[in-house]
Design an enzyme around this catalytic site. Structure first.
Site, PDB file in Angstrom:
ATOM      1  N   TYR A 274      -6.938   0.070  -6.801  1.00 59.01           N
ATOM      2  CA  TYR A 274      -6.370  -1.255  -6.460  1.00 59.01           C
ATOM      3  C   TYR A 274      -5.629  -1.263  -5.131  1.00 59.01           C
ATOM      4  O   TYR A 274      -5.450  -0.245  -4.504  1.00 59.01           O
ATOM      5  CB  TYR A 274      -5.570  -1.864  -7.603  1.00 59.01           C
ATOM      6  CG  TYR A 274      -4.323  -1.214  -8.144  1.00 59.01           C
ATOM      7  CD1 TYR A 274      -3.597  -0.259  -7.471  1.00 59.01           C
ATOM      8  CD2 TYR A 274      -3.841  -1.627  -9.398  1.00 59.01           C
ATOM      9  CE1 TYR A 274      -2.435   0.274  -8.010  1.00 59.01           C
ATOM     10  CE2 TYR A 274      -2.686  -1.094  -9.947  1.00 59.01           C
ATOM     11  CZ  TYR A 274      -1.987  -0.145  -9.243  1.00 59.01           C
ATOM     12  OH  TYR A 274      -0.850   0.368  -9.766  1.00 59.01           O
ATOM     13  N   GLU A 275      -5.293  -2.466  -4.697  1.00 59.37           N
ATOM     14  CA  GLU A 275      -4.670  -2.667  -3.377  1.00 59.37           C
ATOM     15  C   GLU A 275      -5.594  -2.165  -2.264  1.00 59.37           C
ATOM     16  O   GLU A 275      -5.139  -1.640  -1.245  1.00 59.37           O
ATOM     17  CB  GLU A 275      -3.309  -1.948  -3.361  1.00 59.37           C
ATOM     18  CG  GLU A 275      -2.284  -2.525  -2.407  1.00 59.37           C
ATOM     19  CD  GLU A 275      -2.043  -4.009  -2.584  1.00 59.37           C
ATOM     20  OE1 GLU A 275      -1.910  -4.481  -3.722  1.00 59.37           O
ATOM     21  OE2 GLU A 275      -2.003  -4.711  -1.549  1.00 59.37           O
ATOM     22  N   GLY A 276      -6.899  -2.358  -2.456  1.00 53.57           N
ATOM     23  CA  GLY A 276      -7.906  -1.865  -1.511  1.00 53.57           C
ATOM     24  C   GLY A 276      -8.349  -0.484  -1.920  1.00 53.57           C
ATOM     25  O   GLY A 276      -7.561   0.454  -1.864  1.00 53.57           O
TER      26      GLY A 276
ATOM     27  N   ARG B 114       0.818  -1.213   0.000  1.00 49.46           N
ATOM     28  CA  ARG B 114       0.000   0.000   0.000  1.00 49.46           C
ATOM     29  C   ARG B 114       0.852   1.263   0.000  1.00 49.46           C
ATOM     30  O   ARG B 114       0.482   2.266  -0.624  1.00 49.46           O
ATOM     31  CB  ARG B 114      -0.981  -0.028   1.183  1.00 49.46           C
ATOM     32  CG  ARG B 114      -2.037  -1.086   0.954  1.00 49.46           C
ATOM     33  CD  ARG B 114      -3.086  -1.188   2.048  1.00 49.46           C
ATOM     34  NE  ARG B 114      -4.156  -2.084   1.572  1.00 49.46           N
ATOM     35  CZ  ARG B 114      -5.197  -2.461   2.293  1.00 49.46           C
ATOM     36  NH1 ARG B 114      -5.345  -2.022   3.535  1.00 49.46           N
ATOM     37  NH2 ARG B 114      -6.119  -3.262   1.771  1.00 49.46           N
TER      38      ARG B 114
END
Lengths: 592, 592
Positions: A434-436, A294
């Site tokens: 992306y990545e949450g 993140r």
């Protein structure tokens, strides 16, 4: 075509004047003096500017193509990848025992900014590998490490992360990919994964997929998920490549941006996989890599802002249009460069003050990761866990906004492909997702991180701000321009946190309706802290007789803009938060 | 593929419950009762939904192609254009004497929203024609009107506006295109124009270009610009098409969005042109059309938000992911629809409350234009002149933001071409740039419109807000939720205007550094007024016993969200404005 210049001077300022890294006692930091980091950044900058940046519009225009299951990356990507591999950049922060250079994560991040600004889609190939390497390093058996890591660290092989399925992205408890145990201890993996970045390509000899799947009979939901190593080519005992595994790329996504990166549908048809880490603890294994992943996305966000800003600035200095309201600036020319106009200036200052503040935050975050990993400092690890959702969510939102602002500086030219700015807008857009998604980041912040250690970690953040203000309020210039706005922002942040504790007890929707505003309130406060620290560093440099006073005066002026013009946002975020969930949750779904 | 539903119910609410158009005394409004406007909107909605919307992704994917000087529009565009033409939509608000239907501009705008939401790139072909028709109507000689208008109003011929050249967009004083007078009273036009929307295409038999050019020997700068009619095919005395004129499309721009519209480089090589309006008064002629053109772009901005929101809402109701924090909403399903989550809800409410408020503003603006034109009401004309930069700048900024929010609702799907939301983001982006960048709008607002009639027009706006509050503060619910926030916003706006007058006298940079924030401060205040008016209308409907109470309750809830969550932004804008030009103008250009 857009241009790119490596901002190594600004990077050195943060590393040495602000973070003073060579004075830190973290193992491996002792060699990081100015000339050492300058040499690394210059070398990486050369690769970024000369090799990667020119390929960025090529990758966008050509995209990737899938033919008979094979993905071809854009022209020039393979040669550029080989240069990156040969330069030892892929294993920069990997352990020496597997062929890496054991550099701090902070150096990996600084170098990463250069590569990402130059060509985000390209850099994702090695970025994904880096995540897979971390997973194997942390959770793999000795044999798994010996089998995969040397070739991955060298860059001969790459890696991927396979989480998302058609019916689930955020809610991984819904995944259906199955892992059937085999007699030899391996598993047969079956299912479909989507949106797999770098899932298939022609840059490396093998691709090591890390795949989340469920072993039948395990617990329901996220508690029954395990993580598997599923190589594209099975690896023989002697390390040579064996049979093609039963997995294939079933299609490429057509996307708004990052065309140079292959986003694949991956089909696993009874592919051979090897459990990595504990059975049913796959989510935990993923989570241990999440901070780095993140932080890397937050970096992508502002790094796109960096290159977009550079091009906006160049345009604003060149483009002649209109006259300065205070008198002709270039009387010998048919018009003045548009940088004379206050609104163009405002726009540029927003871009500049954001990207420089964001860089300080990401470098500080990477520094905390090093402190956590290399010095086993639990409080540093907790602090970065608190900051991560803000780094990811706030920096990607504002990084995207920065590319939009830069595009606006160019007027109509910003909308054309010819000038290339619009690609930065399209590429940066994915970082908010992306990545949450950034909504998920805000939930993580309010739902999980605020309460970390019973709230002690967030209290430590407030304490840090307070201490910095206290230590420096004897400097009247710093106090008026930096410390006072920082104090006000920090107060708004504390008031919001207090509101969540009180109103959130009554109804969780009161807190969750304000999570996104809280993430941004936090972001502005941290960037305020970053600017106060940079102002302190520049003030010290000027007081101590630097040989580059102009650089530090500019730093101070840029920081003053951020404090005066951006920190007032904390008031609006607080006001919104304090309205609670009432207006947000008023409607029934059917009434929308 | 995205879907689109014509929001005719919401439109009818604004036309009849809020604006009460059939009670207005504007000529032509007397026939606008509910059933009449319903019939028009239903018919236009059918065309939008069934014909235009399905072509939107087609136009994006195919774009336009240039071959041997001819531009081919995407497959299906010609047939759709013919349907639009045959339906009489192109001349909807044009005078009957030239074959139009003489409808109010308000009706043209309402219908326009439907067409633009369905397919912005397509609708631009007739949109540009509309501008050219207006110019000829206002400034053309009787002969010019008779020659061009009937065919243009019918849609057999289309029109364009040619302003921009490579060296100038905003600063038209720098244009180089020349117009050499000929013995027969015509001119030979030579020069290059760029970014000409619909400059060449295959939809109509002829294209009537309106071109800004300089007659040699005239005054320097903008005072020496004249406007010319330059048809693609010269028109014979009997109205038939004659020789091909010496102009050609030299290339198509490759752009971020609106691929279905041909953005042309136009080369004029001694083309025959006819002066329209007075010599050297071309800029004035352009300005008279500017209000309509800019209102049209503001409409494009929010109309893209409308369709993006509809698709985000559909996704949020369908997509199952996670569980509501207050207990399962769909216990029979593997997860709840994401609309249960407060942050998704917040996102949707931001979209919904913006597009509905924006529609009210644009309809009110179009109503003012009718009042000005049809009733010769000077104060209405002044009011719309004041509002235009806000309508254009604020609604396109927030319209774009709305498409980005809608894209975010879809998570990863929002980034894929398959779902189609990303096209709305790319298409909406141009609205912030063309027809005067939003920075230019803010300069127009602060530099020109604030001082209109010695400040009397802006005072009239404040008076209007004050009167509305006074008339309605007897209603406690309206007062608490709508009037109080509106009063606070209006006060911030007045304080900012006062600041400009005082600090701007000392240094114009103090005012110009805050122009953009002022435009947004104004925008939120006006949308606050719009929501207060809508709340009043819905409150009245509920009090009077409407047969659709749910509709009006939803309206009130949506308005409450806007007032509570968006109006606090006025405080931040004011705070920024009050910091003046100091931090904005601190750096020398070379120090950036």
């Amino acid at each position: 075509m857009p241009t790119y210049t490596a901002p190594t001077k600004d990077m050195q300022f943060i590393l040495h004047d602000v973070l003073k890294i060579s004075e830190q006692t973290i193992p491996g930091y002792d060699e990081l003096d100015r000339s050492f980091t300058a040499a690394i950044l210059d070398e990486a900058g050369k690769l970024a500017v000369e090799v990667l940046a020119p390929l960025n519009p090529v990758g966008d225009a050509q995209g990737c193509t899938l033919e008979n299951g094979a993905v071809r990356t854009p022209a020039g990507f393979k040669a550029a990848y080989d240069k990156m591999r040969e330069g030892g950049w892929i294993g920069l922060d990997c352990p020496e025992e597997f062929g890496g250079q054991n550099m701090p994560y902070l150096i990996h991040s600084a170098v990463g900014e250069l590569f990402v600004s130059a060509n985000m889609a390209f850099n994702m190939y090695q970025g994904l590998s880096h995540g897979a390497i971390s997973a194997i390093l942390t959770h793999g058996s000795d044999q798994q490490k010996a089998t995969y890591l040397p070739r991955m660290v060298e860059g001969d092989w790459s890696g991927t992360m396979n989480l998302t399925e058609p019916q689930c992205g955020t809610d991984l408890g819904l995944i259906r990919t199955k892992a059937e145990p085999q007699d030899d201890g391996s598993y047969k993996i079956s299912g479909q994964k989507i949106w797999i970045s770098a899932g298939e390509h022609d840059l490396t000899d093998n691709i090591i997929h890390l795949v989340l799947a469920k072993i039948p009979g395990g617990p329901d939901g996220v508690k029954g998920i395990s993580l598997f190593i599923v190589p594209k080519f099975l690896v023989n005992d002697d390390g040579t490549l064996g049979d093609r595994n039963a997995l294939s790329c079933g299609g490429l996504e057509h996307k708004m941006g990052i065309h140079g990166n292959a986003t694949c549908v991956m089909n696993y048809d009874g592919a051979t996989g090897y459990l990595i880490g504990e059975m049913h603890k796959g989510m935990r294994a993923m989570f241990t890599m999440m901070n780095e992943a993140r932080l890397g996305v937050g970096l992508q966000g502002y790094a796109q802002g960096v290159v977009a800003y550079q091009n906006a600035l160049g345009f604003a200095k060149d483009r002649l249009q209109g006259r300065a309201v205070t008198g002709d600036a270039a009387p010998d020319k048919p018009a003045d460069p548009i940088i004379v106009h206050p609104d163009v200036r405002r726009n540029l200052m927003m871009q500049k003050s954001f990207v420089e503040g964001a860089r300080a935050l990401v470098f500080w975050g990477a520094n905390l990761i090093d402190q956590g990993h290399r010095s086993n400092d639990k409080s540093a690890e907790d602090m970065i866990s608190l900051l991560i959702p803000v780094i990811k969510g706030f920096l990607t939102d504002k990084g995207f906004d920065t590319t939009v602002l830069a595009q606006q500086t160019l007027g109509g030219s910003g909308f054309t492909k010819e000038w290339g700015i619009e690609q930065f807008v399209r590429d940066a857009r994915i970082t908010m997702i992306y990545e949450g998604t950034n909504g998920i980041q805000s939930l993580d912040l309010v739902g999980r991180k605020l309460g970390l250690n019973g709230g002690k970690t967030v209290m430590a953040f407030f304490e840090m701000v307070k201490t910095f203000i206290k230590e420096n309020e004897g400097d009247p210039a710093l106090k008026a321009d930096f410390l006072n706005p920082l104090k006000a922002a920090s107060k708004d942040l504390q008031t919001a946190a207090m509101y969540f504790m009180q109103a959130g007890m009554k109804d969780p929707n009161n807190a969750l309706s304000g999570s996104y505003d809280f993430m941004h309130l936090f972001g502005h406060t941290i960037l305020g802290l970053m600017w106060a620290r940079m102002a302190k560093a520049s003030g010290d440099a000027l007081a101590n007789g630097t040989d580059d006073p102009g650089f530090h005066e500019t730093k101070l002026a840029t920081g003053r803009f951020y404090m005066a013009r951006q920190l007032p946002m904390t008031g609006t975020h607080l006001a919104r938060i304090q309205t609670g969930g009432a207006t947000v949750m008023a409607l029934e779904a059917a009434d929308f």
